[in-house]
Design an enzyme around this catalytic site. Structure first.
Site, PDB file in Angstrom:
ATOM      1  N   ASP A 176       0.874  -1.157   0.000  1.00 55.04           N
ATOM      2  CA  ASP A 176       0.000   0.000   0.000  1.00 55.04           C
ATOM      3  C   ASP A 176       0.924   1.223   0.000  1.00 55.04           C
ATOM      4  OD1 ASP A 176      -2.069   1.758  -0.026  1.00 55.04           O
ATOM      5  OD2 ASP A 176      -3.175   0.861   1.643  1.00 55.04           O
TER       6      ASP A 176
HETATM    7  C1  BGC Z   1      -4.942   3.342  -0.122  1.00 56.71           C
HETATM    8  C2  BGC Z   1      -5.017   2.322  -1.237  1.00 56.71           C
HETATM    9  C3  BGC Z   1      -4.807   2.995  -2.561  1.00 56.71           C
HETATM   10  C4  BGC Z   1      -3.478   3.709  -2.540  1.00 56.71           C
HETATM   11  C5  BGC Z   1      -3.129   4.413  -3.831  1.00 56.71           C
HETATM   12  C6  BGC Z   1      -3.693   4.187  -0.209  1.00 56.71           C
HETATM   13  O1  BGC Z   1      -3.758   5.237   0.675  1.00 56.71           O
HETATM   14  O2  BGC Z   1      -5.016   2.704   1.117  1.00 56.71           O
HETATM   15  O3  BGC Z   1      -6.239   1.654  -1.210  1.00 56.71           O
HETATM   16  O4  BGC Z   1      -4.888   2.064  -3.596  1.00 56.71           O
HETATM   17  O5  BGC Z   1      -3.489   4.682  -1.512  1.00 56.71           O
HETATM   18  O6  BGC Z   1      -3.909   5.519  -4.009  1.00 56.71           O
END
Ligand code: BGC
Length: 743
Positions: free
Chosen positions: A265
């Site tokens: 993530d």
């Molecule tokens: C989120 C993810 C997301 C990623 C990219 C993160 O803060 O938890 O679900 O895909 O950002 O935007």
């Protein structure tokens, strides 16, 4: 040309072609097996090129190998539409004018369709949009289990039940990947709240892990064959989930045989050693804005960038470690960007709008309908009052990373006005002011929500109009602002925000035909439930929201959605809150213990006394017609672990409208050595029936439907003894039961 010259010409033309073909490297030859291509490409890469594949080079991309003609990898959120382009290294809009996508309903709504065909359609449509925009990884779908209604991200997930989430996630993935785009299932694992999401260390029994929190991920990997998965921010057993030995190496790769890419993530990686050894392949979003760390080579500061390279060069980490990651990444590239047969995709396609509308129409849930308040009888209607901020607020903007720049969004008010036309007058009153901010990362909602009147003035206006209207359609609920349905924080409480309860009560007192439409991804307290005519769970439905809602309200569409999670009267009726222990939720000093164990959702409320039973239970959803169930019949009364059992039941539409019913099958283990839930969902079918039509629905049960996970044996166990099959229209509306024995 003279005919005797022909063979010579042909030979001269063919020779270079044949020579070129003979020289085609294995990795570029798509007639060769993917594993051979992977090994060949790997063998041609320098160490620097290998390391470059393992970390980001911009907010959403990672490098390819230009020298070998291997393209970059491009990711996009996910999971409800294709996110607009941001700058290379900043969270601001890139300013493209051709990146306005189709917004699909939130995954809670998809889950509420209980229709895997809708999920396939969703996956295909969003996959086509991703492919057209040249993304080869879609950051979604999400399948974290609904443990508490305060979780700010529940709207991006598929509800509380592992079986339902598993059945619904698989076709979504298949649809996306049929477009040559990898689905990246998230957030693995135990990311069940947003509060302290970067720091909370979850303690959970193996039983709850395997029975509740992992099955949808396992189905995504094994049945959906997902090509990518995203680690979550939180910790488990003291290790961050993006580089977690047990979750990634032991379970995901070891037990489930995952051969795809583990993506972190954004900002979920914390050190090089664990990132190297504990199952992660690609690092994204680690904290650098490209300026404060280093203006020229910010991304080389990533844990899996220069520090990783240096440790390999120094012999601290063997090169085989990076080779393993690169194999996974190359495999994903050969499945996506390097697949010459993948389709081109399409964007802003009316067919995608059509899919979005139908999914929304099937997902909207009619929770309550006293005295047949709904559908609106237009022929007898003069005036309809629409009240509430959510009738006009854009819901595709906000909520965190799933925020979109939608090509269009039909609001509930516009949808109803378009459908009602000149048949009746539709008037609007604001009723309350919630949050007037409608912007996210530079995308600004087109609706101006500013309002200068006081709460009392707004209430007085709405009540006066309600008195003279045939119907009052209150559209409220939550929104995508912080601490509502929004990433990065949990809700502060269970009640409706902005004093909406007071307004609903005032409207209901004046007009018995008051319909409450909740726009939300979570359950809320409804102290006024027994005073309003109808209640509709309207979800966040994306571009076609208003059209879909109007179709249900006037009865063009007969509602068939069913709740994918339990709606309790009080927050304390959810197990994570019933224990009244901060360690259970939201955690103390970054430590959280899932003492609620396997008893999540209906598995908990089933065991409660009458006054703690849900307001609207799991699987609940009404229709404008009625269904009669026959007696469930088994093909035998005994089964062994090796065989299966057939269950048949007939369902009949006994009303006067066509409609669809979700027939649900629950299994109850009557006696077991470990405590088990009273029942668990193990099958469902959505059947469309014309008035008077009846159908036989068939289910097959096998040992997996009867098993529990035994921590001590680390195995699924189907224990001999008596079981019961329960067939119902919801978790509480059981229509037929029949027993059998497992030998
Ligand atoms: C989120 C993810 C997301 C990623 C990219 C993160 O803060 O938890 O679900 O895909 O950002 O935007």
């Amino acid at each position: 040309m003279r005919s005797f010259l022909k063979p010579l010409w042909a030979a001269a033309l063919l020779f270079p072609l044949q020579a070129a073909m003979a020289q085609t490297p294995v990795y570029l030859d798509d007639s060769k097996p993917i594993e051979d291509r992977v090994e060949d490409a790997l063998s041609r890469m320098t160490l620097e090129e290998k390391v470059a594949l393992c970390h980001a080079q911009s907010k959403f991309s990672s490098a390819g190998v230009p020298r070998l003609g291997l393209p970059e990898n491009w990711m996009t959120d996910g999971p409800h539409g294709i996110r607009p382009e941001v700058a290379w290294d900043e969270w601001v809009q890139a300013g493209w004018t051709n990146d306005s996508c189709m917004a699909f309903p939130a995954l809670t709504c998809l889950a509420a369709t209980w229709n895997p065909d809708m999920s396939l359609r969703y996956g295909r449509a969003i996959g086509e949009e991703a492919r057209y925009r040249n993304k080869n990884v879609l950051l979604g779908p999400g399948v974290n289990i609904y443990r508490t209604p305060l979780n700010g991200r529940n709207f991006e997930y598929m509800g509380e039940d592992p079986y339902l989430a598993s059945e619904m996630v698989v076709p979504y993935i298949q649809g996306v990947q049929s477009c040559g785009v990898a689905a990246c299932v998230k957030h693995f694992a135990l990311n069940n709240q947003e509060y302290d999401r970067f720091g909370v260390d979850v303690e959970v029994s193996d039983r709850a892990l395997y029975e509740i929190y992992l099955p949808a991920f396992k189905a995504a990997v094994q049945r959906g064959e997902a090509w990518a998965i995203m680690g979550s921010y939180n910790l488990y057993r003291g290790q961050h989930c993006c580089h977690n030995q047990r979750l990634l190496n032991d379970i995901l790769r070891g037990e489930w045989g995952f051969d795809g890419v583990v993506v972190s993530d954004w900002g979920g990686v914390h050190n090089t050693r664990e990132a190297a050894y504990n199952g992660l392949d690609m690092e994204f979003g680690t904290g650098t804005d490209g300026l404060s760390v280093s203006a020229s080579d910010a991304y080389n500061h990533y844990f899996l960038a220069r520090p990783f390279l240096e440790q390999i060069k120094a012999g601290v980490i063997p090169e085989s470690v990076v080779d393993g990651k690169v194999r996974n990444i190359l495999r994903m590239m050969f499945r996506t960007t390097m697949n010459p047969n993948r389709p081109y995709g399409s964007f802003e396609d009316p067919a995608h709008g059509e899919a979005a509308r139908q999914i929304a129409e099937e997902g909207i849930v009619l929770l309550q309908n006293r005295d047949n308040t709904l559908p609106i009888r237009l022929e007898k209607t003069r005036k309809i009052l629409v009240v509430g901020e959510n009738a006009i607020k854009m819901m595709t903007v906000g909520g965190g990373s799933s925020s979109l720049k939608a090509q269009y969004e039909i609001s509930p008010l516009d949808g109803l006005r378009a459908r009602v036309g000149s048949a009746a007058e539709v008037v609007y009153a604001r009723g309350y002011v919630g949050n007037i901010d409608g912007s996210y990362n530079g995308v600004v909602s087109k609706v101006d929500l500013s309002e200068s009147r006081s709460a009392d003035e707004l209430l007085a206006e709405a009540v006066a109009l309600a008195r003279e209207s045939d119907y009052v359609i209150f559209v409220g609920g939550l929104n995508k602002n912080s601490h509502q349905d929004c990433e990065g924080g949990d809700r502060y409480d269970y009640g409706l925000p902005y004093n909406q309860d007071r307004l609903i009560e005032a409207l209901a007192e004046i007009n018995p035909r008051t319909v409450v439409v909740l726009v939300s991804g979570n359950s809320v307290a409804m102290p006024w439930a027994d005073r309003v005519g109808a209640i509709v769970e309207g979800w966040y439905c994306g571009s076609e929201a208003g059209h879909a809602l109007a179709a249900v309200l006037v009865g063009d569409v007969n509602p068939s959605g069913k709740l994918p999670f339990t709606m309790c009267t009080r927050l304390e009726d959810y197990h994570a809150h019933a224990l009244n222990d901060s360690l259970v939720y939201p955690g103390v000093n970054h430590r959280e213990v899932y003492k609620d164990d396997i008893f999540v959702g209906y598995r908990w409320s089933d065991k409660q006394k009458k006054n703690h039973r849900p307001l609207f239970c799991f699987g609940h959803g009404l229709s404008y017609t009625t269904f009669e169930y026959g007696k469930a019949v088994l093909d035998r009364k005994q089964m062994t672990e090796a065989d299966s059992l057939r269950v048949c039941v007939s369902v009949k539409n006994t009303g006067s409208r066509a409609g669809a019913e979700v027939v649900q099958l629950y299994v109850s283990d009557l006696k077991s050595s470990l405590p088990r839930p009273i029942k668990e969902l193990k099958g469902f079918r959505k059947v469309m029936l014309q008035p008077g039509e009846s159908r036989e629905v068939e289910f097959v049960l096998d040992r997996t439907s009867l098993s529990y996970f035994d921590d001590a044996k680390h195995a699924w166990v189907a224990e001999p003894g008596r079981f019961e099959v329960l067939i119902g229209a919801s978790a509480e509306d059981i229509r037929s039961r029949v027993g059998f024995e497992l030998k």
